[in-house]
Design an enzyme around this catalytic site. Structure first.
Site, PDB file in Angstrom:
ATOM      1  N   GLN A  85       0.579  -1.178  -0.042  1.00 27.58           N
ATOM      2  CA  GLN A  85       0.096   0.113  -0.051  1.00 27.58           C
ATOM      3  C   GLN A  85       0.773   1.269  -0.072  1.00 27.58           C
ATOM      4  O   GLN A  85       0.505   2.378  -0.688  1.00 27.58           O
ATOM      5  CB  GLN A  85      -0.909  -0.080   1.375  1.00 27.58           C
ATOM      6  CG  GLN A  85      -1.932   1.052   1.180  1.00 27.58           C
ATOM      7  CD  GLN A  85      -2.895   0.703   0.284  1.00 27.58           C
ATOM      8  OE1 GLN A  85      -3.512  -0.355  -0.168  1.00 27.58           O
ATOM      9  NE2 GLN A  85      -3.647   1.801  -0.694  1.00 27.58           N
TER      10      GLN A  85
ATOM     11  N   ALA B 169      -5.380   4.639  -0.987  1.00 31.05           N
ATOM     12  CA  ALA B 169      -5.681   4.932   0.348  1.00 31.05           C
ATOM     13  C   ALA B 169      -4.225   5.105   0.890  1.00 31.05           C
ATOM     14  O   ALA B 169      -3.195   4.542   0.434  1.00 31.05           O
ATOM     15  CB  ALA B 169      -6.336   3.557   0.989  1.00 31.05           C
TER      16      ALA B 169
ATOM     17  N   SER C 281      -6.225   1.547   4.564  1.00 30.60           N
ATOM     18  CA  SER C 281      -6.826   0.485   3.465  1.00 30.60           C
ATOM     19  C   SER C 281      -7.552  -0.768   4.053  1.00 30.60           C
ATOM     20  O   SER C 281      -6.814  -1.189   4.851  1.00 30.60           O
ATOM     21  CB  SER C 281      -5.900  -0.067   2.419  1.00 30.60           C
ATOM     22  OG  SER C 281      -6.588  -0.798   1.446  1.00 30.60           O
TER      23      SER C 281
ATOM     24  N   HIS D  69      -8.143  -3.094   2.620  1.00 28.42           N
ATOM     25  CA  HIS D  69      -7.266  -4.294   1.978  1.00 28.42           C
ATOM     26  C   HIS D  69      -6.092  -4.927   3.164  1.00 28.42           C
ATOM     27  O   HIS D  69      -6.043  -6.247   2.864  1.00 28.42           O
ATOM     28  CB  HIS D  69      -6.713  -4.071   0.831  1.00 28.42           C
ATOM     29  CG  HIS D  69      -7.767  -4.013  -0.588  1.00 28.42           C
ATOM     30  ND1 HIS D  69      -8.681  -4.873  -0.912  1.00 28.42           N
ATOM     31  CD2 HIS D  69      -8.037  -3.017  -1.141  1.00 28.42           C
ATOM     32  CE1 HIS D  69      -9.275  -4.531  -1.888  1.00 28.42           C
ATOM     33  NE2 HIS D  69      -9.035  -3.158  -2.011  1.00 28.42           N
TER      34      HIS D  69
ATOM     35  N   ASP E  84     -12.211  -6.758  -3.725  1.00 27.32           N
ATOM     36  CA  ASP E  84     -12.884  -5.888  -5.085  1.00 27.32           C
ATOM     37  C   ASP E  84     -13.282  -7.081  -5.928  1.00 27.32           C
ATOM     38  O   ASP E  84     -12.409  -7.834  -6.396  1.00 27.32           O
ATOM     39  CB  ASP E  84     -11.719  -5.176  -5.618  1.00 27.32           C
ATOM     40  CG  ASP E  84     -11.264  -4.041  -4.749  1.00 27.32           C
ATOM     41  OD1 ASP E  84     -12.093  -3.759  -3.844  1.00 27.32           O
ATOM     42  OD2 ASP E  84     -10.285  -3.254  -4.998  1.00 27.32           O
TER      43      ASP E  84
ATOM     44  N   GLU F 248     -17.242   2.998  -3.871  1.00 24.26           N
ATOM     45  CA  GLU F 248     -16.816   1.793  -4.268  1.00 24.26           C
ATOM     46  C   GLU F 248     -17.815   0.661  -4.500  1.00 24.26           C
ATOM     47  O   GLU F 248     -17.819  -0.071  -3.420  1.00 24.26           O
ATOM     48  CB  GLU F 248     -15.659   1.670  -3.768  1.00 24.26           C
ATOM     49  CG  GLU F 248     -14.519   2.608  -3.704  1.00 24.26           C
ATOM     50  CD  GLU F 248     -13.133   2.009  -3.259  1.00 24.26           C
ATOM     51  OE1 GLU F 248     -13.084   0.909  -2.970  1.00 24.26           O
ATOM     52  OE2 GLU F 248     -12.224   2.787  -3.044  1.00 24.26           O
TER      53      GLU F 248
ATOM     54  N   HIS G  80     -16.427  -2.913  -4.031  1.00 23.96           N
ATOM     55  CA  HIS G  80     -15.561  -3.249  -2.785  1.00 23.96           C
ATOM     56  C   HIS G  80     -16.405  -3.844  -1.546  1.00 23.96           C
ATOM     57  O   HIS G  80     -17.117  -2.994  -1.019  1.00 23.96           O
ATOM     58  CB  HIS G  80     -14.709  -2.220  -2.036  1.00 23.96           C
ATOM     59  CG  HIS G  80     -13.671  -2.313  -1.022  1.00 23.96           C
ATOM     60  ND1 HIS G  80     -12.225  -2.504  -0.968  1.00 23.96           N
ATOM     61  CD2 HIS G  80     -14.055  -2.764   0.366  1.00 23.96           C
ATOM     62  CE1 HIS G  80     -11.778  -2.906   0.035  1.00 23.96           C
ATOM     63  NE2 HIS G  80     -13.034  -2.859   0.834  1.00 23.96           N
TER      64      HIS G  80
END
Length: 255
Positions: free
Chosen positions: A133, A164, A169, A171, A178, A226, A229
């Site tokens: 990230q 992000a 994030s 993630h 996603d 989003e 997501h």
């Protein structure tokens, strides 16, 4: 002779009494003229108003019985960034992506459900570590600042609209994915209006997922809409959040 005397005396007494009565009557009349009797003013009676009934407060939805401190409810955003050392145990799953080992089966069931509904899905991103990230974010900031049109500090702020900041994030939590159409090679802004986008949003809670960044909630989540997501939180919590149109941040506040 004696009778006449008595009668004369009686007449005199009667005359005196009559004079006294006349004098008293005139005194009373004069007193009334000097002190007329007070009359009560008319009483104005205001109409009785019926108070409007107080509306009953809308009952608060029954919160699901969950442990809000459990791993499913870990938050990563600009107000609660994760440390660089945060790294869940992840397993390889759909499309070679990685996902929290405790929720891998839920993600696979979600994707399988979409397949059974006639869609071809592609999990474009699952777990993303802090370092990855960091590279993505500062790379985007450098790209924006390239050529010297903006200062680097401003470029970092601009980069947050696309990537992000490290530690913020979803993630990195390992529970966000996603999910796109297999034929898409980018993130289309209108994905939420596609048949697959609609199916995912309408059925995600059945598999324990929520739409992590819904439309109109940027002031709460810190991220724009989003529609691709999805985030695992468990079935009970997911059903509650999706039915009540609240985000993960808002759900946690309820406890």
């Amino acid at each position: 002779m004696q009778a006449k005397v008595i009668l004369s005396r009686f007449s005199a007494i009667a005359l005196v009494i009559c004079l006294l009565l006349v004098i008293q009557s005139r005194l009373i009349e004069g007193d009334n003229e000097a002190h007329p009797q007070a009359t009560n003013p008319p009483v104005s009676i205001a109409p009785v108003s019926t108070p409007e009934p107080t509306p009953e407060p809308t009952p608060e939805p029954q919160r699901p019985a969950v442990d809000i401190h459990s791993w499913e409810f870990t938050i990563a955003n600009y107000k609660q960034p994760l440390k660089a050392s945060f790294a869940p145990v992840v397993w390889a799953t759909v499309n070679g992506q990685y996902f929290d080992s405790r929720a891998v089966e839920a993600l696979e069931a979600f994707v399988e459900g979409a397949s059974e509904a006639g869609f071809e899905t592609y999990v474009n991103m699952g777990y993303r570590p802090f370092e990855t990230q960091r590279i993505l974010f500062f790379g985007k900031a450098s790209q924006i600042a390239w050529g010297g049109t903006v200062e680097y500090a401003e470029a970092e702020e601009m980069a947050k609209e696309f990537v992000a900041y490290p530690g913020t994030s979803d993630h990195q939590v390992g529970l966000g994915a996603d999910i796109l159409d297999k034929n898409y090679d980018a993130y289309p802004e209108d994905f939420g209006e596609t048949e697959l986008g609609k199916w995912l949003a309408e059925n995600c809670a059945e598999y324990g997922f929520i739409l992590r960044y819904p439309e109109g909630k940027k002031d709460v989540t810190g991220f724009k809409y989003e529609p691709w997501h999805f985030r695992y939180v468990g079935v009970d919590a997911a059903v509650f959040m999706m039915e009540n149109d609240i985000t993960l941040e808002e759900f946690v506040r309820l406890f």
